[in-house]
Write a protein that holds these residues in place. Structure first.
Motif, PDB file in Angstrom:
ATOM      1  N   PHE A 165      19.261  -3.146  16.784  1.00 23.67           N
ATOM      2  CA  PHE A 165      19.087  -2.020  15.864  1.00 23.67           C
ATOM      3  C   PHE A 165      18.739  -0.746  16.623  1.00 23.67           C
ATOM      4  CE2 PHE A 165      17.750  -4.905  12.118  1.00 23.67           C
ATOM      5  CZ  PHE A 165      19.050  -5.321  12.016  1.00 23.67           C
ATOM      6  N   ILE A 166      18.035  -0.894  17.732  1.00 22.00           N
ATOM      7  CA  ILE A 166      17.604   0.294  18.465  1.00 22.00           C
ATOM      8  C   ILE A 166      18.698   0.772  19.427  1.00 22.00           C
ATOM      9  CG2 ILE A 166      15.870   1.226  20.056  1.00 22.00           C
ATOM     10  CD1 ILE A 166      14.788   0.562  17.292  1.00 22.00           C
ATOM     11  N   TYR A 167      19.302  -0.161  20.196  1.00 17.78           N
ATOM     12  CA  TYR A 167      20.212   0.258  21.259  1.00 17.78           C
ATOM     13  C   TYR A 167      21.686   0.051  20.924  1.00 17.78           C
ATOM     14  CZ  TYR A 167      15.959  -0.051  24.073  1.00 17.78           C
ATOM     15  OH  TYR A 167      14.705   0.102  24.562  1.00 17.78           O
ATOM     16  N   TRP A 182      17.192   0.444  30.383  1.00 18.32           N
ATOM     17  CA  TRP A 182      16.122   1.243  30.992  1.00 18.32           C
ATOM     18  C   TRP A 182      16.526   2.713  31.012  1.00 18.32           C
ATOM     19  CZ3 TRP A 182      17.321   4.106  35.275  1.00 18.32           C
ATOM     20  CH2 TRP A 182      18.487   3.754  35.969  1.00 18.32           C
ATOM     21  N   ARG A 183      17.849   2.972  31.070  1.00 15.46           N
ATOM     22  CA  ARG A 183      18.309   4.363  31.132  1.00 15.46           C
ATOM     23  C   ARG A 183      17.982   5.095  29.841  1.00 15.46           C
ATOM     24  NH1 ARG A 183      24.168   2.897  33.453  1.00 15.46           N
ATOM     25  NH2 ARG A 183      24.782   4.695  32.214  1.00 15.46           N
ATOM     26  N   VAL A 184      18.197   4.413  28.724  1.00 15.34           N
ATOM     27  CA  VAL A 184      17.854   5.014  27.431  1.00 15.34           C
ATOM     28  C   VAL A 184      16.354   5.275  27.357  1.00 15.34           C
ATOM     29  CG1 VAL A 184      17.943   4.692  24.953  1.00 15.34           C
ATOM     30  CG2 VAL A 184      19.787   3.828  26.361  1.00 15.34           C
ATOM     31  N   ASN A 185      15.583   4.270  27.781  1.00 11.71           N
ATOM     32  CA  ASN A 185      14.130   4.426  27.738  1.00 11.71           C
ATOM     33  C   ASN A 185      13.677   5.590  28.605  1.00 11.71           C
ATOM     34  OD1 ASN A 185      14.165   2.202  26.129  1.00 11.71           O
ATOM     35  ND2 ASN A 185      13.634   0.776  27.772  1.00 11.71           N
ATOM     36  N   LEU A 215      14.334   8.857  26.912  1.00  8.32           N
ATOM     37  CA  LEU A 215      13.368   9.096  25.836  1.00  8.32           C
ATOM     38  C   LEU A 215      12.029   9.534  26.425  1.00  8.32           C
ATOM     39  CD1 LEU A 215      12.923   8.851  22.779  1.00  8.32           C
ATOM     40  CD2 LEU A 215      11.935   6.618  23.211  1.00  8.32           C
ATOM     41  N   LEU A 216      11.624   8.847  27.496  1.00 10.63           N
ATOM     42  CA  LEU A 216      10.357   9.173  28.134  1.00 10.63           C
ATOM     43  C   LEU A 216      10.381  10.609  28.655  1.00 10.63           C
ATOM     44  CD1 LEU A 216       7.760   7.562  28.781  1.00 10.63           C
ATOM     45  CD2 LEU A 216       8.605   7.409  31.118  1.00 10.63           C
ATOM     46  N   LEU A 217      11.507  10.985  29.288  1.00 11.68           N
ATOM     47  CA  LEU A 217      11.658  12.351  29.801  1.00 11.68           C
ATOM     48  C   LEU A 217      11.523  13.362  28.669  1.00 11.68           C
ATOM     49  CD1 LEU A 217      14.596  12.285  32.362  1.00 11.68           C
ATOM     50  CD2 LEU A 217      12.217  12.946  32.743  1.00 11.68           C
ATOM     51  N   LEU A 218      12.159  13.046  27.544  1.00 11.07           N
ATOM     52  CA  LEU A 218      12.101  13.962  26.405  1.00 11.07           C
ATOM     53  C   LEU A 218      10.661  14.132  25.933  1.00 11.07           C
ATOM     54  CD1 LEU A 218      13.661  15.653  24.367  1.00 11.07           C
ATOM     55  CD2 LEU A 218      13.740  13.671  22.896  1.00 11.07           C
ATOM     56  N   LEU A 242      22.160  17.587  29.501  1.00 10.81           N
ATOM     57  CA  LEU A 242      22.940  17.161  30.665  1.00 10.81           C
ATOM     58  C   LEU A 242      22.352  15.888  31.257  1.00 10.81           C
ATOM     59  CD1 LEU A 242      23.570  20.583  32.427  1.00 10.81           C
ATOM     60  CD2 LEU A 242      25.188  19.178  31.132  1.00 10.81           C
ATOM     61  N   ILE A 243      21.024  15.909  31.474  1.00 11.65           N
ATOM     62  CA  ILE A 243      20.364  14.739  32.055  1.00 11.65           C
ATOM     63  C   ILE A 243      20.592  13.518  31.175  1.00 11.65           C
ATOM     64  CG2 ILE A 243      18.146  13.750  32.735  1.00 11.65           C
ATOM     65  CD1 ILE A 243      17.149  16.540  33.253  1.00 11.65           C
ATOM     66  N   ALA A 244      20.369  13.729  29.847  1.00 11.88           N
ATOM     67  CA  ALA A 244      20.495  12.604  28.922  1.00 11.88           C
ATOM     68  C   ALA A 244      21.920  12.078  28.928  1.00 11.88           C
ATOM     69  CB  ALA A 244      20.095  13.037  27.512  1.00 11.88           C
ATOM     70  N   PHE A 245      22.882  13.002  28.961  1.00 11.05           N
ATOM     71  CA  PHE A 245      24.277  12.572  28.932  1.00 11.05           C
ATOM     72  C   PHE A 245      24.605  11.725  30.163  1.00 11.05           C
ATOM     73  CE2 PHE A 245      28.794  13.208  29.916  1.00 11.05           C
ATOM     74  CZ  PHE A 245      29.328  12.681  28.758  1.00 11.05           C
TER      75      PHE A 245
END
Lengths: 368, 393
Positions: free
Chosen positions: A87-89, A98-101, A104-107, A137-140
């Motif tokens: 449901f989350i990913y 870990w990349r998604v996490n 999110l952490l960066l945000l 850009l980073i997130a992408f």
């Protein structure tokens, strides 16, 4: 001569103060009011105990298959627990999550200073602008991969809450500036620009989002040169952004119309050109006036992200729906929808609360 | 002494705002036209490559598929043009019913939100905050997949008084069957309407002339109810309720509402009612308390105050956003496509498009219909708005 001794004042009657007084004033002030209270209590009695029993008391929390839920009559939260990661990913590869996490952490780290009162405004403005330009850009790169040795994860594998947040985030950051430009165009004194903007706005506002998404999925391939193909996600993003920017334009126009003419004249007297007048004098006041409208549009956009299900993207809504049709977990659609509804509700309610807070803080005039 | 002439400095050619404006507009128009031409060219090439003939000829060819619900006669041999009308009527039906239900529910909850009763006010607030913060599509799915699709089979239907039945196939209601002689009842209703119109006008003129009031509302209501009822009784009750009955595996007779329609209607009205409630609350709160006090000091009683002072002013605030909610509801009814209720988007922009491949024509017709409805209602509302708007100096 007799002296006047005022007698000591009596305390107010016990029936008008304290909890008892409150009850009398608010619940039992008249026969009609008493009837209403009884009706409300009856409704609550009908709704709340069964709901509590279903959601908490009789619910199943542990186990990892549907057999665990057989014994109890209540909700089967095991269904949510087992599918939670999906449901989350969505279908994002497990090894790469870990990349998604990280994103999110960066945000969270990047945006946290924006909400702290102690940070100076100037720094906040720079940080905000930087976040707006650099973070996407980073997130992408983190999500999609392909650079710095990150494995490529195709956008068709993005899903769940991640996809919902991506669409909502991109939609919001793109729809606001576009909406401001459209609103300025609509208020422009140049007839051609005005006509173009009015046509654009009324066209998008007159049709349902679902037809826009339909159009982007069946008509875009016809509009583009043969062989050129758009990513499905990008199509949805364009559709949602253009659609909401028309609504945003109308909200911003309301704010622009509320700015008195004297402000424009004062800016002209100071020798400011059009863009400086708008950027420094008019827009800051106009946007502040329409914060509730802007946030309402954001909330509408967030809810509308669920429509991408129509063109086959697996956002939170679709992935939950998909899980409820899984043969191994048939019959738990209520739990699934309740879970999705709670997630959407938290985001939307949070946004509306934050906007009320912001409105109060930015209210620099005299408070009544 | 030298004479100074005060002529403003002429801006250079490229700094002249008027010339700039013209140049800017020419560029914008040229870019739009070029973009449009580019799309048109691409589309032409693509259509030729895919071998799709454009045009509206396909509307007259036979459709070959059935539709779950249609208000006008329709069969698989009907044309695609017929599908359009069936689909349009389905959209209008669910929108009209949704607007009525949402308005009723919305006004009740909006007023409850302002109730002096703490419990009622909080219940209304909870309703509003819950339903307007959950996506409509999710609500439709909930009612359709989690509630109505989980209903028992026809044999184990839930029933209310053996007249209303609810099962997985839908909701079955008793259907009114008009017998000969019902025309008299309708005629009596028409007569009552005419009489009421005359009465109201007469009462108004008498009040203006003499200052004496006439209980026009109660007399009108009595006329409106009494005359048709009298005719109904005199003609021997020419109305029979046809109750649905279980025959074999399904119910026959009565009025059947398919689950797609029921869930769409439920979700649309519940969702929109939350927004209407907030609009009603804001409208009533926008009338300042001084108006009520002024009205009382003029000697008007509470019901007259509500009717003559508060409501006209509150409606002025309520009507414009209310209209846009109605428009939203009509546009949101297109979410029917997600559960297969045969509305304009599902049946026409969906099934017909997929069968014929006429993407541009189908989408264009669909969008044009919604656009027409939106513009029509906007025009009407703008007219109304001009009539009730505050007249200032």
């Amino acid at each position: 001569m007799a002296e006047a001794h005022p007698s000591r004042s009596e305390p107010p009657p016990a029936s008008t103060i304290g909890a008892f007084g409150w009850l009398r004033r608010n619940l039992f002030s008249s026969p009609f009011n008493i009837a209403l209270t009884v009706l409300a209590l009856y409704l609550l009695y009908l709704a709340v105990p069964p709901l509590l029993r279903w959601a908490l008391l009789d619910a199943t929390w542990s186990g990892d298959s549907r057999e665990a839920c057989r014994a109890n009559g209540g909700a089967c939260w095991v269904f949510i627990r087992v599918n939670f990661e999906q449901f989350i990913y969505g279908f994002y590869p497990e090894a790469q999550r870990w990349r998604v996490n990280t994103a999110l952490l960066l945000l969270i780290l990047g945006a946290a200073p924006l909400f702290a009162r102690a940070v100076p405004v100037k720094f906040k403005a720079r940080l905000g602008l930087g976040l707006l330009v650099i973070y996407p850009l980073i997130a992408f790169v983190l999500f999609k991969g392909g650079l710095f040795g990150l494995r490529v994860v195709d956008t068709s594998r993005w899903g769940g809450l991640l996809l919902t947040l991506v669409i909502a985030g991109v939609g919001m950051t793109a729809a606001l500036p576009l909406g401001v430009l459209l609103a300025l165009g609509r208020r422009s004194r140049m007839p051609a620009i005005q006509t173009l903007c009015v046509t654009f706005i009324e066209l998008w506002r007159g049709v349902p989002l679902i037809t826009v998404l339909f159009m982007s999925s069946v008509m875009l391939p016809l509009f583009l040169p043969a062989g050129m193909n758009f990513d499905k996600l990008l199509r949805a993003l364009i559709g949602v952004t253009l659609f909401q920017s028309a609504y945003m334009a109308e909200v911003v126009r309301g704010g622009l119309q509320a700015i008195p003419k004297g402000q424009f004249e004062a800016a002209a007297a100071l020798g400011l050109g059009y863009w400086k007048t708008m950027a420094l004098i008019v827009l800051p006041q106009a946007l502040k006036l329409v914060i509730p409208g802007i946030v309402n549009t954001f909330i509408a956009l967030f809810k509308d992200t669920s429509l991408v299900l129509i063109i086959g993207l697996f956002d939170l809504m679709n992935i939950v729906h998909n899980a409820t049709t899984n043969p191994a977990w048939l019959g738990f659609s209520t739990e699934g929808y309740v879970f999705a509804a709670t997630v959407y509700w938290l985001f939307c309610f949070g946004m509306s609360r934050y906007s009320q807070n912001l409105e109060k803080r930015l209210h620099t005039g005299h408070k009544r | 002494m030298a004479a100074y002439t005060l002529t403003p400095a002429r801006p250079s050619f490229w700094n002249n705002p008027e010339i700039r404006a013209i140049a800017f507009q020419i560029v914008a128009l040229a870019a739009t036209v070029a973009f449009g031409y580019y799309l048109f060219e691409n589309t032409q090439t693509n259509l030729r490559r895919l071998g799709i003939a454009s045009g509206f000829d396909f509307l007259s060819s036979s459709s070959g598929f059935g539709i779950l619900q249609s208000l006008i006669p329709y069969s698989e041999t009907s044309s695609y043009g017929r599908v359009f009308w069936v689909a349009l009527l389905n959209t209008l039906l669910v929108s009209a019913l949704g607007i009525v239900l949402a308005t009723l529910l919305g006004f009740v909850i909006g007023i409850a939100r302002l109730s002096k009763n703490w419990l009622i006010a909080k219940l209304a607030l909870t309703y509003i905050e819950t339903f307007r913060n959950i996506p409509l599509l999710l609500q439709i799915f909930f009612w359709y997949f989690a509630v109505l699709r989980a209903m028992p089979s026809p044999r184990q239907s839930l029933s209310v008084g053996e007249a209303v039945f609810l099962n997985i196939r839908g909701l079955y209601l008793p259907a009114p069957q008009l017998q000969p002689g019902f025309g008299w009842v309708l005629a009596a209703l028409g007569l009552a309407l005419v009489l009421v119109a005359i009465l109201v006008r007469w009462a108004h003129r008498r009040q203006l002339g003499t200052g004496r009031q006439f209980p026009a509302i109660s007399v009108s209501l009595a006329l409106l109810l009494g005359l048709p009822l009298l005719a109904f009784w005199l003609t021997g009750s020419p109305l029979v309720w046809q109750v649905p009955e279980l025959h074999g595996f399904n119910f026959q007779g009565g009025l059947a509402i398919i689950p797609e329609m029921a869930s769409l209607l439920l979700a649309l009205s519940i969702y929109t009612a939350a927004f209407i409630a907030e609009i009603v609350r804001a409208g009533i709160q926008a009338v300042s308390h001084g108006q009520t006090e002024a009205s009382f000091s003029l000697g008007l009683n509470p019901s007259l105050t509500l009717r003559l002072i508060i409501l006209p002013q509150a409606l002025r605030v309520i009507i414009p956003p209310l209209t846009s909610q109605y428009l939203n509801l009509i546009k949101n009814s297109s979410l029917a496509a997600a559960i297969g209720y045969p509305d304009l988007v599902a049946a026409f922009a969906g099934t017909v498009l997929n069968q014929t491949g006429q993407a541009i024509e189908c989408i264009a017709i669909t969008m044009a219909v919604y656009l027409t409805i939106s513009l029509l209602i906007s025009l009407l509302m703008n007219g109304y708005n001009r009539r009730v708007a505050l007249v200032e100096r």
